[in-house]
Design a protein around this motif. Structure first.
Motif, PDB file in Angstrom:
ATOM      1  N   UNK A 208      -8.539  -5.497 -24.995  1.00  0.00           N
ATOM      2  CA  UNK A 208      -7.276  -4.964 -24.501  1.00  0.00           C
ATOM      3  C   UNK A 208      -7.555  -3.544 -24.005  1.00  0.00           C
ATOM      4  N   UNK A 209      -7.581  -3.364 -22.688  1.00  0.00           N
ATOM      5  CA  UNK A 209      -7.822  -2.054 -22.091  1.00  0.00           C
ATOM      6  C   UNK A 209      -6.486  -1.408 -21.741  1.00  0.00           C
ATOM      7  N   UNK A 210      -6.393  -0.117 -21.976  1.00  0.00           N
ATOM      8  CA  UNK A 210      -5.147   0.586 -21.681  1.00  0.00           C
ATOM      9  C   UNK A 210      -5.444   1.967 -21.116  1.00  0.00           C
ATOM     10  N   UNK A 211      -4.542   2.408 -20.264  1.00  0.00           N
ATOM     11  CA  UNK A 211      -4.603   3.756 -19.713  1.00  0.00           C
ATOM     12  C   UNK A 211      -3.182   4.216 -19.458  1.00  0.00           C
ATOM     13  N   UNK A 212      -3.042   5.346 -18.799  1.00  0.00           N
ATOM     14  CA  UNK A 212      -1.724   5.872 -18.455  1.00  0.00           C
ATOM     15  C   UNK A 212      -1.673   6.141 -16.955  1.00  0.00           C
ATOM     16  N   UNK A 213      -0.464   6.299 -16.440  1.00  0.00           N
ATOM     17  CA  UNK A 213      -0.315   6.568 -15.013  1.00  0.00           C
ATOM     18  C   UNK A 213      -0.995   7.864 -14.574  1.00  0.00           C
ATOM     19  N   UNK A 214      -0.975   8.936 -15.375  1.00  0.00           N
ATOM     20  CA  UNK A 214      -1.718  10.129 -14.930  1.00  0.00           C
ATOM     21  C   UNK A 214      -3.204   9.847 -14.684  1.00  0.00           C
ATOM     22  N   UNK A 215      -3.818   8.972 -15.474  1.00  0.00           N
ATOM     23  CA  UNK A 215      -5.233   8.627 -15.272  1.00  0.00           C
ATOM     24  C   UNK A 215      -5.419   7.809 -13.998  1.00  0.00           C
ATOM     25  N   UNK A 216      -4.509   6.882 -13.743  1.00  0.00           N
ATOM     26  CA  UNK A 216      -4.591   6.074 -12.524  1.00  0.00           C
ATOM     27  C   UNK A 216      -4.416   6.963 -11.297  1.00  0.00           C
ATOM     28  N   UNK A 217      -3.468   7.887 -11.358  1.00  0.00           N
ATOM     29  CA  UNK A 217      -3.238   8.798 -10.234  1.00  0.00           C
ATOM     30  C   UNK A 217      -4.462   9.682  -9.996  1.00  0.00           C
ATOM     31  N   UNK A 218      -5.040  10.214 -11.078  1.00  0.00           N
ATOM     32  CA  UNK A 218      -6.232  11.063 -10.938  1.00  0.00           C
ATOM     33  C   UNK A 218      -7.389  10.289 -10.312  1.00  0.00           C
ATOM     34  N   UNK A 219      -7.632   9.084 -10.807  1.00  0.00           N
ATOM     35  CA  UNK A 219      -8.716   8.262 -10.247  1.00  0.00           C
ATOM     36  C   UNK A 219      -8.440   7.916  -8.792  1.00  0.00           C
ATOM     37  N   UNK A 220      -7.208   7.581  -8.487  1.00  0.00           N
ATOM     38  CA  UNK A 220      -6.835   7.241  -7.119  1.00  0.00           C
ATOM     39  C   UNK A 220      -7.092   8.414  -6.173  1.00  0.00           C
ATOM     40  N   UNK A 221      -6.774   9.606  -6.622  1.00  0.00           N
ATOM     41  CA  UNK A 221      -6.993  10.804  -5.822  1.00  0.00           C
ATOM     42  C   UNK A 221      -8.483  11.036  -5.551  1.00  0.00           C
ATOM     43  N   UNK A 222      -9.313  10.743  -6.543  1.00  0.00           N
ATOM     44  CA  UNK A 222     -10.751  11.024  -6.431  1.00  0.00           C
ATOM     45  C   UNK A 222     -11.536   9.955  -5.669  1.00  0.00           C
ATOM     46  N   UNK A 223     -10.964   8.776  -5.502  1.00  0.00           N
ATOM     47  CA  UNK A 223     -11.647   7.694  -4.782  1.00  0.00           C
ATOM     48  C   UNK A 223     -11.286   7.705  -3.302  1.00  0.00           C
ATOM     49  N   UNK A 224     -12.231   7.331  -2.456  1.00  0.00           N
ATOM     50  CA  UNK A 224     -11.947   7.173  -1.029  1.00  0.00           C
ATOM     51  C   UNK A 224     -11.114   5.913  -0.824  1.00  0.00           C
ATOM     52  N   UNK A 225     -10.385   5.838   0.307  1.00  0.00           N
ATOM     53  CA  UNK A 225      -9.450   4.731   0.516  1.00  0.00           C
ATOM     54  C   UNK A 225      -9.954   3.311   0.226  1.00  0.00           C
ATOM     55  N   UNK A 226     -11.081   2.855   0.722  1.00  0.00           N
ATOM     56  CA  UNK A 226     -11.417   1.449   0.403  1.00  0.00           C
ATOM     57  C   UNK A 226     -11.592   1.213  -1.098  1.00  0.00           C
ATOM     58  N   UNK A 227     -12.244   2.153  -1.784  1.00  0.00           N
ATOM     59  CA  UNK A 227     -12.460   2.011  -3.215  1.00  0.00           C
ATOM     60  C   UNK A 227     -11.158   2.245  -3.994  1.00  0.00           C
ATOM     61  N   UNK A 228     -10.342   3.161  -3.500  1.00  0.00           N
ATOM     62  CA  UNK A 228      -9.030   3.413  -4.109  1.00  0.00           C
ATOM     63  C   UNK A 228      -8.209   2.133  -4.115  1.00  0.00           C
ATOM     64  N   UNK A 229      -8.197   1.432  -2.980  1.00  0.00           N
ATOM     65  CA  UNK A 229      -7.413   0.203  -2.886  1.00  0.00           C
ATOM     66  C   UNK A 229      -7.947  -0.860  -3.839  1.00  0.00           C
ATOM     67  N   UNK A 230      -9.270  -0.949  -3.948  1.00  0.00           N
ATOM     68  CA  UNK A 230      -9.875  -1.938  -4.858  1.00  0.00           C
ATOM     69  C   UNK A 230      -9.490  -1.641  -6.303  1.00  0.00           C
ATOM     70  N   UNK A 231      -9.544  -0.371  -6.693  1.00  0.00           N
ATOM     71  CA  UNK A 231      -9.184   0.009  -8.059  1.00  0.00           C
ATOM     72  C   UNK A 231      -7.712  -0.284  -8.328  1.00  0.00           C
ATOM     73  N   UNK A 232      -6.850   0.064  -7.378  1.00  0.00           N
ATOM     74  CA  UNK A 232      -5.415  -0.177  -7.571  1.00  0.00           C
ATOM     75  C   UNK A 232      -5.095  -1.677  -7.616  1.00  0.00           C
ATOM     76  N   UNK A 233      -5.814  -2.472  -6.841  1.00  0.00           N
ATOM     77  CA  UNK A 233      -5.615  -3.932  -6.903  1.00  0.00           C
ATOM     78  C   UNK A 233      -6.075  -4.482  -8.250  1.00  0.00           C
ATOM     79  N   UNK A 234      -7.152  -3.933  -8.790  1.00  0.00           N
ATOM     80  CA  UNK A 234      -7.651  -4.315 -10.109  1.00  0.00           C
ATOM     81  C   UNK A 234      -6.595  -4.003 -11.169  1.00  0.00           C
ATOM     82  N   UNK A 235      -5.980  -2.834 -11.058  1.00  0.00           N
ATOM     83  CA  UNK A 235      -4.894  -2.452 -11.964  1.00  0.00           C
ATOM     84  C   UNK A 235      -3.723  -3.419 -11.801  1.00  0.00           C
ATOM     85  N   UNK A 236      -3.340  -3.675 -10.548  1.00  0.00           N
ATOM     86  CA  UNK A 236      -2.198  -4.560 -10.267  1.00  0.00           C
ATOM     87  C   UNK A 236      -2.436  -5.975 -10.773  1.00  0.00           C
TER      88      UNK A 236
END
Length: 139
Positions: free
Chosen positions: A38-66
């Protein structure tokens, strides 16, 4: 079943390009999926990671979360004040400053009792403590 919290750094490492610790976290996320952690995080961590990733990788990470690979815990507005207190407590200028993402993970650990964490911030998470005095087990 095991449980672990996830900081922004491992998300960036696993989904980013040419990340020094990328393979390590890809393997750890695969192990977590295979063993049904059971993996868990918070929205501030997702936002920080999203900011640090370039668009193609950002989208992949967000889809993984979704897709539900990780649970993102929301928190009520009233929970921000205890996080600010954590930030105040663990900020030691000029050496270190607890950011909002870290405070949200300490809050989540307190709320859930889970103290295992995937993080690259070993120095910081080695000094953070839960109210019962337990430290974090860094993966």
């Amino acid at each position: 079943m095991s449980a672990a919290l996830v900081d922004a750094g491992p998300l960036v490492a696993a989904f980013g390009v040419n990340q020094p610790q990328g393979k390590r976290y890809q393997v750890l996320f695969k192990r977590a999926a295979d063993e049904l952690w059971s993996l868990a995080t918070t929205w501030p961590c997702v936002v920080e990671a999203s900011y640090l990733l370039d668009p193609p990788q950002r989208y992949a990470m967000l889809r993984w979360v979704a897709a539900g690979a990780i649970n993102v815990y929301p928190f009520a507005q009233e929970s921000v004040d205890p996080m600010v207190e954590l930030m105040r407590k663990y900020t030691e200028p000029p050496r270190s400053e607890m950011d909002f993402a870290d405070a949200s993970l300490v809050w989540l650990a307190t709320d859930t009792g889970v103290n295992r964490i995937m993080t690259m911030d070993e120095r910081d998470f080695s000094r953070y403590r839960l109210p019962d005095g337990r430290g974090f087990e860094i993966l």
